[in-house]
Design a protein around this motif. Structure first.
Motif, mmCIF file in Angstrom:
data_model
loop_
_atom_site.group_PDB
_atom_site.id
_atom_site.type_symbol
_atom_site.label_atom_id
_atom_site.label_comp_id
_atom_site.label_asym_id
_atom_site.label_seq_id
_atom_site.Cartn_x
_atom_site.Cartn_y
_atom_site.Cartn_z
ATOM 1 N N ASP A 90 -0.151 0.720 -5.491
ATOM 2 C CA ASP A 90 0.991 -0.094 -5.072
ATOM 3 C C ASP A 90 1.180 -0.025 -3.559
ATOM 4 O O ASP A 90 1.466 -1.038 -2.904
ATOM 5 N N ALA A 91 1.032 1.171 -2.992
ATOM 6 C CA ALA A 91 1.207 1.341 -1.544
ATOM 7 C C ALA A 91 0.149 0.559 -0.773
ATOM 8 O O ALA A 91 0.455 -0.086 0.245
ATOM 9 N N LEU A 92 -1.088 0.579 -1.256
ATOM 10 C CA LEU A 92 -2.152 -0.138 -0.549
ATOM 11 C C LEU A 92 -2.078 -1.647 -0.767
ATOM 12 O O LEU A 92 -2.730 -2.401 -0.046
ATOM 13 N N ALA A 93 -1.311 -2.083 -1.738
ATOM 14 C CA ALA A 93 -1.169 -3.520 -1.959
ATOM 15 C C ALA A 93 -0.233 -4.167 -0.947
ATOM 16 O O ALA A 93 -0.197 -5.390 -0.836
ATOM 17 N N ARG A 94 0.522 -3.368 -0.208
ATOM 18 C CA ARG A 94 1.441 -3.917 0.789
ATOM 19 C C ARG A 94 0.672 -4.312 2.042
ATOM 20 O O ARG A 94 -0.297 -3.667 2.418
ATOM 21 N N PRO A 95 1.105 -5.361 2.735
ATOM 22 C CA PRO A 95 0.427 -5.776 3.972
ATOM 23 C C PRO A 95 0.433 -4.651 5.003
ATOM 24 O O PRO A 95 1.385 -3.870 5.096
ATOM 25 N N ALA A 96 -0.637 -4.573 5.762
ATOM 26 C CA ALA A 96 -0.752 -3.556 6.806
ATOM 27 C C ALA A 96 -1.566 -4.114 7.958
ATOM 28 O O ALA A 96 -2.374 -5.044 7.789
ATOM 29 N N ALA A 97 -1.377 -3.569 9.137
ATOM 30 C CA ALA A 97 -2.120 -4.004 10.323
ATOM 31 C C ALA A 97 -3.593 -3.638 10.187
ATOM 32 O O ALA A 97 -3.950 -2.687 9.488
ATOM 33 N N ASP A 98 -4.430 -4.403 10.876
ATOM 34 C CA ASP A 98 -5.865 -4.120 10.850
ATOM 35 C C ASP A 98 -6.165 -2.716 11.358
ATOM 36 O O ASP A 98 -7.169 -2.107 10.980
ATOM 37 N N SER A 99 -5.314 -2.199 12.236
ATOM 38 C CA SER A 99 -5.534 -0.880 12.825
ATOM 39 C C SER A 99 -5.001 0.255 11.959
ATOM 40 O O SER A 99 -5.068 1.419 12.356
ATOM 41 N N TRP A 100 -4.485 -0.075 10.760
ATOM 42 C CA TRP A 100 -3.909 0.942 9.878
ATOM 43 C C TRP A 100 -4.927 2.023 9.577
ATOM 44 O O TRP A 100 -6.097 1.747 9.284
ATOM 45 N N ALA A 101 -4.501 3.277 9.646
ATOM 46 C CA ALA A 101 -5.370 4.400 9.300
ATOM 47 C C ALA A 101 -4.507 5.541 8.791
ATOM 48 O O ALA A 101 -3.394 5.763 9.273
ATOM 49 N N ALA A 102 -5.027 6.261 7.818
ATOM 50 C CA ALA A 102 -4.328 7.408 7.260
ATOM 51 C C ALA A 102 -4.926 8.683 7.830
ATOM 52 O O ALA A 102 -6.153 8.827 7.912
ATOM 53 N N ALA A 103 -4.058 9.623 8.206
ATOM 54 C CA ALA A 103 -4.511 10.915 8.731
ATOM 55 C C ALA A 103 -4.690 11.866 7.548
ATOM 56 O O ALA A 103 -3.733 12.451 7.040
#
Length: 275
Positions: free
Chosen positions: A114-127
Motif C-alpha cells: 500500500d505504501a509503495l502504491a502511493r505516488p513518489a518522486a523519481d528521486s525517492w529512496a529508502a535508507a
C-alpha cells in the motif's frame, strides 16, 4: 520485467513483484498457522519456528515503515550488527503464537505494498540497513528476505518451500545491488578476476574484482571472463542466502563452470557474506 507508468505519473513495481510479495506472505502465514509447535527448532539456525516467524513479522513491519518514508535504524549493514539488531528486536517483541504472527506477516506485507502504491518522486529512496534503495529494489529486498526465512520455516515444518524460478528472478534487483556491499574483504583482497554468471533460463551478469573492489554489471557480463558459472536459479538464491551448500549443488549438477581459470568458481561463494 516490464513496467507501465500510471496515470498519476508514479512508477509501479516490475510485473509480478507485488503479487510475489503478497503470495509469499500468504504461503508463509499458512505454514505458521499449520505449525503444531512453534517451539520447533529451525534447521541450521539458533531460532525456533516461533522466533523465525516473529522476526518476519518485525522485519515486514520495518520494511512497511521504510516504504512509507519513515526512518527505522536497524544495524549498520554488517552481519554482526544485523544479528545484534535481530536479537534485540526479538527480546523486546515476545509474541510467539502462530495465529497472531501469521496475521502480522500478511498485514505488514500488505501495508508495504500500500505504501509503495502511493505516488513518489523519481528521486525517492529508502535508507535501509544495506544502503539506499529505490522502490523496486526495496520490494525485491522484502521478497528475498521473506523467501530466505520462508525456506527455513518450510524445512523446519517438513513442508514444500516457496522458492521458485520466477521468484528468484524478482529477487535479482536486490541481489545485484547489494553484492558489492556484502563482499567479504578478507576473501576479495588481492584477487583480480572477471566472472560471468548466468542463471539457467534467466539473466546473466558480470562480477569483476580488482584491488579489493567489487563491480557488478547487470545484464552486461564481460566478453572475456576468467570464469563462467551457470547455475540453476533456485540453487543460486539458496547458496547466496547461505541456505544451500555449494558443493552439494555442484554434485547435483546445479552448478557448472568453465573458462581460462575455472578454479575461480570454487572461490565465488566465499567472496560474499549472506545478508
Amino acid at each position: 520485467m516490464h513496467t507501465t507508468v500510471r496515470q498519476d505519473g508514479s512508477l509501479p513495481l516490475p510485473d509480478g513483484l507485488g503479487q510475489a510479495i503478497r503470495g509469499t506472505a500468504e504461503e508463509i502465514a499458512t505454514l505458521v498457522r499449520n505449525a503444531g509447535d512453534t517451539a520447533l527448532a529451525v534447521p541450521g539456525s539458533q531460532w525456533t519456528v516461533g522466533e523465525a516467524a516473529a522476526h518476519l513479522a518485525i522485519a515486514n513491519e520495518l520494511m512497511a515503515d521504510l516504504a512509507a518514508g519513515r526512518e527505522r535504524p536497524y544495524g549498520d549493514g554488517t552481519p554482526q550488527s544485523l544479528a545484534g539488531a535481530n536479537a534485540e528486536s526479538l527480546a523486546v517483541f515476545r509474541e510467539r503464537r502462530a495465529e497472531p504472527l501469521a496475521t502480522m506477516i500478511m498485514k505488514q506485507a500488505e501495508a508495504f505494498l500500500d505504501a509503495l502504491a502511493r505516488p513518489a518522486a523519481d528521486s525517492w529512496a529508502a535508507a535501509t540497513p544495506l544502503g539506499l534503495m529505490s522502490r523496486s529494489v526495496l520490494a525485491s529486498y522484502l521478497l528475498t528476505h521473506m523467501l530466505g526465512h520462508g525456506y527455513d520455516l518450510a524445512r523446519a515444518l517438513k513442508r514444500p518451500h516457496m522458492v521458485d524460478r520466477a521468484r528468484v528472478g524478482l529477487c535479482m534487483p536486490f541481489m545485484l545491488s547489494v553484492m558489492p556491499r556484502v563482499a567479504n574483504p578478507a576473501a576479495t583482497a588481492g584477487l583480480t578476476a572477471r566472472y560471468r554468471i548466468r542463471l539457467r533460463g534467466g539473466e546473466a551478469f558480470g562480477v569483476s574484482l580488482a584491488d579489493g573492489a567489487v563491480q557488478v554489471t547487470p545484464g552486461a557480463p564481460p566478453q572475456r571472463a576468467d570464469c563462467t558459472i551457470v547455475l540453476e536459479p533456485v540453487a543460486f538464491l539458496l547458496i547466496a542466502l547461505g541456505r544451500r551448500n555449494p558443493w552439494r549443488a555442484i554434485a547435483q549438477g546445479q552448478v557448472l563452470a568453465w573458462g581460462p581459470r575455472p578454479w575461480l568458481a570454487s572461490r565465488f561463494p566465499t567472496l560474499f557474506t549472506a545478508p
